[in-house]
Motif scaffolding. Structure first.
Motif, PDB file in Angstrom:
ATOM      1  N   CYS A 181       0.683  -1.225   0.015  1.00  0.00           N
ATOM      2  CA  CYS A 181      -0.053   0.076   0.059  1.00  0.00           C
ATOM      3  C   CYS A 181       0.688   1.548  -0.086  1.00  0.00           C
ATOM      4  CB  CYS A 181      -0.981   0.021   1.431  1.00  0.00           C
ATOM      5  SG  CYS A 181      -0.233  -0.314   2.688  1.00  0.00           S
ATOM      6  N   LEU A 182       1.923   1.417   0.932  1.00  0.00           N
ATOM      7  CA  LEU A 182       2.504   2.546   0.976  1.00  0.00           C
ATOM      8  C   LEU A 182       3.364   2.724  -0.644  1.00  0.00           C
ATOM      9  CD1 LEU A 182       5.106   3.634   3.532  1.00  0.00           C
ATOM     10  CD2 LEU A 182       5.904   3.608   1.203  1.00  0.00           C
ATOM     11  N   TYR A 183       4.064   1.701  -1.164  1.00  0.00           N
ATOM     12  CA  TYR A 183       4.616   1.892  -2.350  1.00  0.00           C
ATOM     13  C   TYR A 183       3.663   2.238  -3.699  1.00  0.00           C
ATOM     14  CZ  TYR A 183       8.294  -0.249   0.382  1.00  0.00           C
ATOM     15  OH  TYR A 183       9.184  -0.440   1.307  1.00  0.00           O
ATOM     16  N   SER A 184       2.468   1.614  -3.324  1.00  0.00           N
ATOM     17  CA  SER A 184       1.366   2.059  -4.332  1.00  0.00           C
ATOM     18  C   SER A 184       0.809   3.307  -4.276  1.00  0.00           C
ATOM     19  CB  SER A 184       0.235   0.851  -4.390  1.00  0.00           C
ATOM     20  OG  SER A 184       0.565  -0.539  -4.611  1.00  0.00           O
ATOM     21  N   ALA A 185       0.871   3.933  -3.052  1.00  0.00           N
ATOM     22  CA  ALA A 185       0.125   5.171  -3.230  1.00  0.00           C
ATOM     23  C   ALA A 185       1.230   6.256  -3.582  1.00  0.00           C
ATOM     24  CB  ALA A 185      -0.206   5.540  -1.353  1.00  0.00           C
ATOM     25  N   VAL A 186       2.482   5.745  -3.240  1.00  0.00           N
ATOM     26  CA  VAL A 186       3.604   6.882  -3.615  1.00  0.00           C
ATOM     27  C   VAL A 186       3.389   6.750  -5.214  1.00  0.00           C
ATOM     28  CG1 VAL A 186       6.151   7.124  -3.729  1.00  0.00           C
ATOM     29  CG2 VAL A 186       4.762   6.821  -1.546  1.00  0.00           C
ATOM     30  N   ALA A 187       3.739   5.548  -5.770  1.00  0.00           N
ATOM     31  CA  ALA A 187       3.748   5.268  -7.169  1.00  0.00           C
ATOM     32  C   ALA A 187       2.610   6.144  -7.885  1.00  0.00           C
ATOM     33  CB  ALA A 187       3.789   3.817  -7.643  1.00  0.00           C
ATOM     34  N   MET A 188       1.325   5.994  -7.570  1.00  0.00           N
ATOM     35  CA  MET A 188       0.328   6.649  -8.111  1.00  0.00           C
ATOM     36  C   MET A 188       0.500   8.432  -8.225  1.00  0.00           C
ATOM     37  SD  MET A 188      -3.593   6.831  -7.056  1.00  0.00           S
ATOM     38  CE  MET A 188      -3.300   8.495  -6.004  1.00  0.00           C
ATOM     39  N   GLN A 189       0.993   8.992  -7.107  1.00  0.00           N
ATOM     40  CA  GLN A 189       1.083  10.308  -6.875  1.00  0.00           C
ATOM     41  C   GLN A 189       2.383  10.654  -7.706  1.00  0.00           C
ATOM     42  OE1 GLN A 189      -0.228  12.144  -2.928  1.00  0.00           O
ATOM     43  NE2 GLN A 189       0.033  10.028  -2.132  1.00  0.00           N
ATOM     44  N   LEU A 190       3.596   9.861  -7.902  1.00  0.00           N
ATOM     45  CA  LEU A 190       4.689  10.327  -8.587  1.00  0.00           C
ATOM     46  C   LEU A 190       4.303  10.553 -10.117  1.00  0.00           C
ATOM     47  CD1 LEU A 190       7.454   8.001  -7.041  1.00  0.00           C
ATOM     48  CD2 LEU A 190       7.150  10.685  -6.776  1.00  0.00           C
ATOM     49  N   ASP A 191       3.404   9.497 -10.381  1.00  0.00           N
ATOM     50  CA  ASP A 191       2.968   9.688 -11.778  1.00  0.00           C
ATOM     51  C   ASP A 191       2.253  10.751 -12.160  1.00  0.00           C
ATOM     52  OD1 ASP A 191       2.510   8.348 -14.652  1.00  0.00           O
ATOM     53  OD2 ASP A 191       0.426   8.283 -13.783  1.00  0.00           O
ATOM     54  N   GLU A 192       0.957  10.959 -11.211  1.00  0.00           N
ATOM     55  CA  GLU A 192       0.008  12.235 -11.240  1.00  0.00           C
ATOM     56  C   GLU A 192       0.905  13.499 -11.371  1.00  0.00           C
ATOM     57  OE1 GLU A 192      -3.205  11.512  -8.934  1.00  0.00           O
ATOM     58  OE2 GLU A 192      -3.911  10.156 -10.202  1.00  0.00           O
ATOM     59  N   SER A 193       2.137  13.771 -10.360  1.00  0.00           N
ATOM     60  CA  SER A 193       2.635  14.813 -10.114  1.00  0.00           C
ATOM     61  C   SER A 193       3.723  15.182 -11.432  1.00  0.00           C
ATOM     62  CB  SER A 193       3.360  15.007  -8.968  1.00  0.00           C
ATOM     63  OG  SER A 193       4.388  13.937  -8.787  1.00  0.00           O
ATOM     64  N   GLY A 194       3.812  14.228 -12.201  1.00  0.00           N
ATOM     65  CA  GLY A 194       4.833  14.467 -13.392  1.00  0.00           C
ATOM     66  C   GLY A 194       6.056  13.992 -13.057  1.00  0.00           C
ATOM     67  N   VAL A 195       6.625  13.690 -11.732  1.00  0.00           N
ATOM     68  CA  VAL A 195       7.893  13.277 -11.447  1.00  0.00           C
ATOM     69  C   VAL A 195       8.273  12.000 -11.981  1.00  0.00           C
ATOM     70  CG1 VAL A 195       9.257  12.555  -9.367  1.00  0.00           C
ATOM     71  CG2 VAL A 195       7.813  14.299  -9.064  1.00  0.00           C
ATOM     72  N   GLY A 196       7.200  11.229 -12.133  1.00  0.00           N
ATOM     73  CA  GLY A 196       7.618   9.763 -12.711  1.00  0.00           C
ATOM     74  C   GLY A 196       8.204   8.698 -11.954  1.00  0.00           C
ATOM     75  N   LEU A 197       8.262   7.312 -12.268  1.00  0.00           N
ATOM     76  CA  LEU A 197       8.780   6.573 -11.557  1.00  0.00           C
ATOM     77  C   LEU A 197      10.149   6.403 -11.867  1.00  0.00           C
ATOM     78  CD1 LEU A 197       6.074   3.758 -12.043  1.00  0.00           C
ATOM     79  CD2 LEU A 197       6.235   5.292 -10.262  1.00  0.00           C
ATOM     80  N   ARG A 198      10.952   7.011 -12.842  1.00  0.00           N
ATOM     81  CA  ARG A 198      12.249   7.180 -12.968  1.00  0.00           C
ATOM     82  C   ARG A 198      12.936   8.173 -12.004  1.00  0.00           C
ATOM     83  NH1 ARG A 198       9.974   5.764 -17.617  1.00  0.00           N
ATOM     84  NH2 ARG A 198      10.550   3.817 -18.510  1.00  0.00           N
ATOM     85  N   PRO A 199      13.865   7.740 -11.040  1.00  0.00           N
ATOM     86  CA  PRO A 199      14.475   8.789  -9.914  1.00  0.00           C
ATOM     87  C   PRO A 199      15.504   9.877 -11.037  1.00  0.00           C
ATOM     88  CG  PRO A 199      15.309   6.678  -9.622  1.00  0.00           C
ATOM     89  CD  PRO A 199      14.335   6.445 -10.532  1.00  0.00           C
ATOM     90  N   ASP A 200      15.834  10.885 -10.452  1.00  0.00           N
ATOM     91  CA  ASP A 200      16.676  11.838 -11.043  1.00  0.00           C
ATOM     92  C   ASP A 200      18.203  11.141 -10.990  1.00  0.00           C
ATOM     93  OD1 ASP A 200      18.459  13.598 -12.101  1.00  0.00           O
ATOM     94  OD2 ASP A 200      17.341  15.305 -11.009  1.00  0.00           O
ATOM     95  N   PRO A 201      19.024  10.899 -11.965  1.00  0.00           N
ATOM     96  CA  PRO A 201      20.041  10.275 -11.909  1.00  0.00           C
ATOM     97  C   PRO A 201      21.229  11.021 -11.104  1.00  0.00           C
ATOM     98  CG  PRO A 201      19.383  10.397 -14.390  1.00  0.00           C
ATOM     99  CD  PRO A 201      18.731  11.073 -13.525  1.00  0.00           C
TER     100      PRO A 201
END
Length: 332
Positions: A181-201
Motif C-alpha cells: 500500500c505505501l509503495y502503490s500510494a507513492v507510485a500513483m502520486q509520482l505519476d500524477e505529479s509528473g515526477v515519474g517512476l524513474r528517479p533523477d540520475p
C-alpha cells in the motif's frame, strides 16, 4: 385468555432468568441441588399454568366431590325447607336408579378425575432448550454492554482523518491493503505529479537489473509499486551508513525484502523515497498530526515543490490487516 397467556409468558421468562442466575452461581458441590430445584420450579409453574387455563375454560382443575340434593322445596304441604322421610328416601332411590339422569354418582366423580386436571410430565428437552436460549440471551446482553463501554478506535480514527481532509481540501484515494500500500500510494502520486517512476540520475543511478524492473512497469496505478520498491531498496543500499543503525535484522535481508516481497514499508522507506525522488512526503496521522519527511530539495521554487509533495493517510485501526496507507490528492 390472551391476558392469561401473556401473564404465563412473562412468568415463564422471569423463571428462566432466575434459573440462569442460579446455575451461573452454582458450584460443583451445589450443582445437583440447584438443578433439582430448577426442575421443581419449572414443573410447579407448568402445573399452575395448566390449572389456571382449565379454570378459565370452565373445566374442573381437581376431582369434583359429589353433591347432595339440597332442594328446599317441600312437596307434602308446600312448606319451604320441609320434606318427609318417605319422600326423601323415594327421591334418593329414584335418583340412584334412573338411567336417563345426567347426574354422575358421587363415588364415580370422586374416582375419575377430570381430563383437564391431569398434569403432563415436563418435557426435559424443551426445558433444556429454553435454559440454553436464556443463557445465550444473557451472554449476548453482557457482550453488548461490554462492547458499548469499549472505545471505538476505528470510528474515532475515521472522524479525525475526515476532519483533516476537509480542512486541507484533500481527497482520499483507496489503496488495496495488500502489503504494497505505501509503495502503490507513492507510485500513483509520482505519476500524477509528473515526477515519474524513474528517479533523477543526480540522486541515484540504477543498475541494469533495477532499471529493467522500473522499465517493465505496465501501469503506475497497478504495478507501479515494483518500481518504487526497487528504487527504495537501491537508495538504502547506496547509503548504508545512514540506515543500517536503525535496522533490527541483517542489512542485505532487509533490502531484499523491500525489493522482492510484500513486506510493509515504514519510516525508513519513506525517508529513502523522499531522498531518491526529491519529493516531500506529508503523512496525516489519526490524531490529526502531519508528519513531514523532507527531501532536502532546495531549488527555491516553492510552488513547484508543493506540486511535487506527496500526501499519505496513515491508519492503525481502520483496516483488518493492520497498518495501512492511502493516497491523498488535492481537491480541484
Amino acid at each position: 385468555m390472551e391476558e392469561l397467556l401473556a401473564k404465563h409468558r412473562k412468568e415463564q421468562k422471569d423463571l428462566q432468568g432466575r434459573i440462569t442466575q442460579k446455575k451461573k452461581s452454582a458450584t460443583k458441590k451445589t450443582r445437583k441441588g440447584v438443578n433439582d430445584e430448577c426442575d421443581r420450579l419449572q414443573r410447579e409453574l407448568s402445573e399452575r399454568h395448566q390449572a389456571e387455563i382449565a379454570q378459565l375454560n370452565g373445566e374442573p382443575s381437581q376431582p369434583v366431590d359429589g353433591f347432595e340434593d339440597l332442594s328446599l322445596a317441600g312437596e307434602s304441604d308446600g312448606t319451604p325447607g320441609e320434606t318427609t322421610t318417605h319422600q326423601a328416601d323415594e327421591k334418593n332411590h329414584n335418583t340412584s336408579n334412573s338411567t336417563s339422569s345426567p347426574q354422575v354418582p358421587a363415588t364415580e366423580s370422586e374416582t375419575v378425575p377430570a381430563p383437564a386436571a391431569r398434569t403432563k410430565k415436563p418435557n426435559r428437552q424443551k426445558a433444556r432448550l429454553a435454559r440454553r436460549a436464556a443463557e445465550q440471551a444473557a451472554q449476548a446482553e453482557v457482550a453488548a454492554e461490554e462492547a458499548a463501554k469499549q472505545t471505538d478506535y476505528r470510528g474515532n480514527e475515521r472522524d479525525a482523518m475526515n476532519a483533516v481532509f476537509k480542512r486541507l481540501n484533500l481527497k482520499e484515494v483507496e489503496i488495496n491493503p495488500d502489503g504494497h500500500c505505501l509503495y502503490s500510494a507513492v507510485a500513483m502520486q509520482l505519476d500524477e505529479s509528473g515526477v515519474g517512476l524513474r528517479p533523477d540520475p543526480k540522486r541515484i543511478v540504477l543498475q541494469s537489473p533495477s532499471q529493467a524492473r522500473v522499465d517493465t512497469v505496465t501501469s503506475p496505478k497497478h504495478d507501479g509499486y515494483r518500481a518504487v520498491r526497487t528504487v527504495t531498496a537501491d537508495y538504502i543500499a547506496d547509503h548504508r551508513e545512514d540506515f543500517e543503525a536503525f535496522m533490527e535484522e541483517p542489512f542485505d535481508d532487509y533490502t531484499r525484502k523491500i525489493k522482492l516481497t510484500a513486506e510493509w514499508g515504514g519510516q525508513l522507506e519513506l525517508l529513502a523515497i523522499a531522498k531518491a525522488y526529491g519529493v516531500d512526503i506529508n503523512v496525516i496521522q489519526a490524531d490529526g498530526r502531519i508528519e513531514k519527511i523532507e527531501s532536502g530539495e532546495t531549488d527555491g521554487d516553492e510552488d513547484e515543490n508543493k506540486k511535487k509533495a506527496i500526501w499519505l493517510a496513515y491508519y492503525r485501526h481502520s483496516y483488518g490487516l493492520g497498518e495501512h496507507y492511502n493516497a491523498l490528492t488535492r481537491q480541484s
